[in-house]
Design an enzyme around this catalytic site. Structure first.
Site, PDB file in Angstrom:
ATOM      1  CE  LYS A   1     -14.456  10.333  15.870  1.00 28.09           C
ATOM      2  NZ  LYS A   1     -13.742   9.559  14.834  1.00 28.09           N
TER       3      LYS A   1
ATOM      4  CB  ALA B   1      -1.254  -1.870  15.993  1.00 27.75           C
ATOM      5  N   PRO B   2      -4.681  -1.536  15.836  1.00 26.16           N
ATOM      6  CG  PRO B   2      -6.339  -1.567  17.477  1.00 26.16           C
ATOM      7  CD  PRO B   2      -5.049  -2.205  17.085  1.00 26.16           C
ATOM      8  CG  ASN B   3      -4.439   4.561  17.772  1.00 26.08           C
ATOM      9  OD1 ASN B   3      -3.490   5.151  17.247  1.00 26.08           O
ATOM     10  ND2 ASN B   3      -5.412   5.194  18.403  1.00 26.08           N
ATOM     11  CG  PHE B   4       0.650   1.697  14.076  1.00 29.96           C
ATOM     12  CD1 PHE B   4       1.689   0.913  14.557  1.00 29.96           C
ATOM     13  CD2 PHE B   4      -0.261   1.124  13.209  1.00 29.96           C
ATOM     14  CE1 PHE B   4       1.829  -0.408  14.160  1.00 29.96           C
ATOM     15  CE2 PHE B   4      -0.137  -0.199  12.812  1.00 29.96           C
ATOM     16  CZ  PHE B   4       0.914  -0.977  13.283  1.00 29.96           C
TER      17      PHE B   4
ATOM     18  CG  HIS C   1     -12.486  13.632  17.266  1.00 32.07           C
ATOM     19  ND1 HIS C   1     -12.649  13.097  18.532  1.00 32.07           N
ATOM     20  CD2 HIS C   1     -11.463  12.936  16.687  1.00 32.07           C
ATOM     21  CE1 HIS C   1     -11.776  12.106  18.699  1.00 32.07           C
ATOM     22  NE2 HIS C   1     -11.042  11.985  17.607  1.00 32.07           N
TER      23      HIS C   1
ATOM     24  CG  HIS D   1       2.076   4.265  -4.840  1.00 32.54           C
ATOM     25  ND1 HIS D   1       1.978   3.782  -6.127  1.00 32.54           N
ATOM     26  CD2 HIS D   1       3.394   4.194  -4.543  1.00 32.54           C
ATOM     27  CE1 HIS D   1       3.167   3.434  -6.570  1.00 32.54           C
ATOM     28  NE2 HIS D   1       4.050   3.681  -5.634  1.00 32.54           N
TER      29      HIS D   1
ATOM     30  N   GLY E   1      -1.496  -2.316   9.849  1.00 31.68           N
ATOM     31  CA  GLY E   1      -2.374  -1.248  10.296  1.00 31.68           C
ATOM     32  C   GLY E   1      -3.717  -1.289   9.585  1.00 31.68           C
TER      33      GLY E   1
ATOM     34  N   GLY F   1       0.855  -1.197   0.000  1.00 29.01           N
ATOM     35  CA  GLY F   1       0.000   0.000   0.000  1.00 29.01           C
ATOM     36  C   GLY F   1       0.878   1.230   0.000  1.00 29.01           C
TER      37      GLY F   1
ATOM     38  CB  THR G   1      -9.511  -1.396   9.676  1.00 28.93           C
ATOM     39  OG1 THR G   1      -9.967  -1.138   8.342  1.00 28.93           O
ATOM     40  CG2 THR G   1      -8.830  -0.175  10.230  1.00 28.93           C
TER      41      THR G   1
END
Lengths: 254, 254, 254, 254
Positions: free
Chosen positions: B144, B110-113, B140, B17, B83, B15, B85
């Protein structure tokens, strides 16, 4: 009794033994341009005010006695600064009636004497028209019964009014999936969020947002001693502002 | 292909690009102990990974191709940091199956890096048992769709679990009069408040309260470049952590 | 005197009439698993501890009496939790000496019993190695004599040590034109800024920064009642931690 | 060329390909009451402004060309909104000279078009006289050369002036032991603290303190798109404010 230019202003304190009254006596005593002429509690007589030549009376008593106090004050040419709650439109009209024969006399009634709270509210209103979106987060100790707090609800109402006058529509909100309550309560078109935790006292944060920036006004109140500077400003200002004034913000120089 | 002690780790990027992949290529290139062996996008072939001798593959692709990528990686003895999902329990079981014949191989999903988000969550869990009350405010941008944010909901769930394990009951709350929504949404016994404003990006604040004090952990995320340190930690750690690991927090040294 | 499984732990309080001691008596009384066996002030006798069968003594007294108190406690097989200040390395060595013949006995000495302060420090150390840059802003009332505060200086020193151990160099700083003092004080390679204002109490904010994100840990302390949960944790933990322990963080389950 | 009541205001943009100019073209295009009459960069001719009938010109160019631009604008009866830097008193005098023969023409020069920054400064000045103490914490990315920031220094100077006018003395400060720099830099009698971290952008916090309360005004700026609402307000207001105006705050309705 007339006062020389350099004489301190003679202040009578009603409810002098209450939590607020005690602080008022201390604060007036400490101010070089003011002096406590009379400190009266529920067992004292209002005539002590006239006996002592009080020019201004500060009233932190109770809704059931405050009108009697104010009738006495206006009848005897004493200005008044009032922090007691419970003022309806009807009561305010009665007061205006009493003041009519005394065009030189001033009465200031303020629901909130914390300068910071009043300034925060004022700034919120000034900023409101320049931001497409605004939300309020208020945080209090967890013994508080109402959510949102009266101050936050009042601030939101004032912001909502300023937004309407500026022709603003509710800020964009893309929320399509909400866990019940996540987006807070709506007061006018302003979202208000209430946090309750032990360890907090009384805090209000007003957040304005526009693309690329936010502006935040925050007030933290830890102690009722913080009301005293506002009371003293009120005492000094009421002398030169005849008639009925509601809200400390109206005697500040903003 | 074997690597000398001072040779950089050879990293393949899938992935390459995409928005995240582009950043990964940049970050790996800039790290002195890592090198980009292959940068492959959807029009490339996985065989480039083996041709280039990649030791670790970083996958920020899509749910519909990630399993094929991981089958290829495990079959060819390449570690993976993921990363992308969409990992269900079923998918994780399949992965464990694939890893069984390769006991030396590591896969980190990992869902969150964002290191900060992971640390904030970790600290929240550590603090949870020591405070009678806790609330979360997450803020936020107003584009969202969900409220509360996934991160805040996950944090609240973890805190709730820690509180249950410590035998804590819901924090005291004296609210008797609430304007609908003011007290936020409930996730387990944790109140979560979602603020949405233009000018915000992604912010989470976890507030713990006890008599006389509060403890606040706040994470502000402005840019996806903030995920890169976490990705690099993942690449370095996955080499020495065989098997399947879910969650960046499990490879950090906390 | 032996204690049944469900009997409360018997606590002796030294300095029981002091500001901290008064709070300790209240807090121990309120805890269902603890009971006040003896509350002794400067005019009382240490023998009351043994008479009352105290298992743990809590000492908030003065540097000039605390060593006598601890000798008595160790000689009579009483564990100790100590908040009194003034412990030098020499004093700690003496204590270790006294504890040698009593391998089952525990003494906990803590300069800070605020759980929030201890947790904040702990989190700061854990986060330190993952961030290239960190600064501290501490905010206190304007009657404070030292800047930075002891807690902030200690936190900075611990962060500096963690950074050194992780091989981190001082964070990049492009400042070329500085008004004297603007960039704060340096403790190790950590900048510390001290704000002093009336209306503040005691607040510490540790800010970590990396490209695209910041992580903030903040502790707000309003009242010494906030030390009590830490004291109670200490009382419970000292029973099962023989030997000398310095720092509340070392008995927390982090 | 005359404009009907409902016709959009015709705006010429100078420096149209620069970072700011590009944003201005976008923002003017998006505003229903404004239209881009001409977008000119360094290779274009000023005569395009008159050819296109521009009523207002927005200038984000360079100090070495801005005066030529403004001479052209004033000579041709075009109002101007200027974000270009480098205006000395001498240049302002020249401008006033040029404007004298055109009493209907307005020129607005603003060093800062961020509404939030301007409002924050304004609120700070309004609050200054009511608080005995105030400090500023400004936080920026770690590529910034000057500490404190120009905005913070300017805010401090304005607060200092307001304090002087109100007869306030420097706030009480009990610091007797200071690690060099801990208490920040002094601008007038206002302490300013500069935090520098990667992950930050541009943030300013003004903290006022009085016994029992604090008032905080905070501005967070993430993107230069945040200047656009201020530019648009400037364009609309300059039409009805003849003469030279310096500072966006002077055309806001505060």
């Amino acid at each position: 009794m007339t006062r020389g230019e350099n004489d301190p202003i003679r202040v009578g304190v009603l409810g002098a033994h209450g939590q607020m009254g005690t602080q008022v006596v201390k604060a007036v005593t400490a101010a070089p341009d003011l002096t406590v002429a009379a400190a009266i509690d529920s067992d004292g007589a209002l005539s002590e005010l006239t006996d002592a030549g009080a020019e201004v009376v500060v009233d932190f008593t109770r809704p059931n006695v405050v009108m009697d106090n104010l009738r006495f004050a206006t009848e005897h040419g004493i200005h008044a600064v009032v922090g007691t709650t419970g003022f309806t439109e009807e009561r305010l009209d009665t007061l205006r009636e009493w003041l009519r024969p005394h065009p030189e006399l001033g009465v200031l009634i303020a629901p909130n004497f914390a300068l910071g709270a009043v300034l925060a509210m004022r700034f919120a209103v000034q900023a409101a028209r320049y931001y497409e979106s605004v939300e309020i987060v208020e945080l209090h100790h967890n013994r508080k019964a109402d959510a949102p707090s009266g101050t936050a609800a009042h601030t939101a109402a004032l912001i909502g009014q300023a937004r309407r006058e500026a022709g603003l529509k509710p800020g964009a909100d893309a929320t399509t999936s909400e866990l019940d309550g996540a987006r807070g309560a709506l007061v006018e078109d302003v979202r208000v969020h209430s946090v309750r935790l032990p360890g907090l006292v009384a805090h209000e944060e007003i957040l304005f947002g526009a693309p690329g920036e936010t502006l935040t006004v925050r007030h933290d109140s830890l102690d009722r001693v913080s009301f005293m500077p506002g009371v003293l400003v009120g005492v000094r200002e009421v002398l030169r502002r005849p008639g009925l004034t509601v809200g400390l913000e109206n005697v500040l120089d903003l």
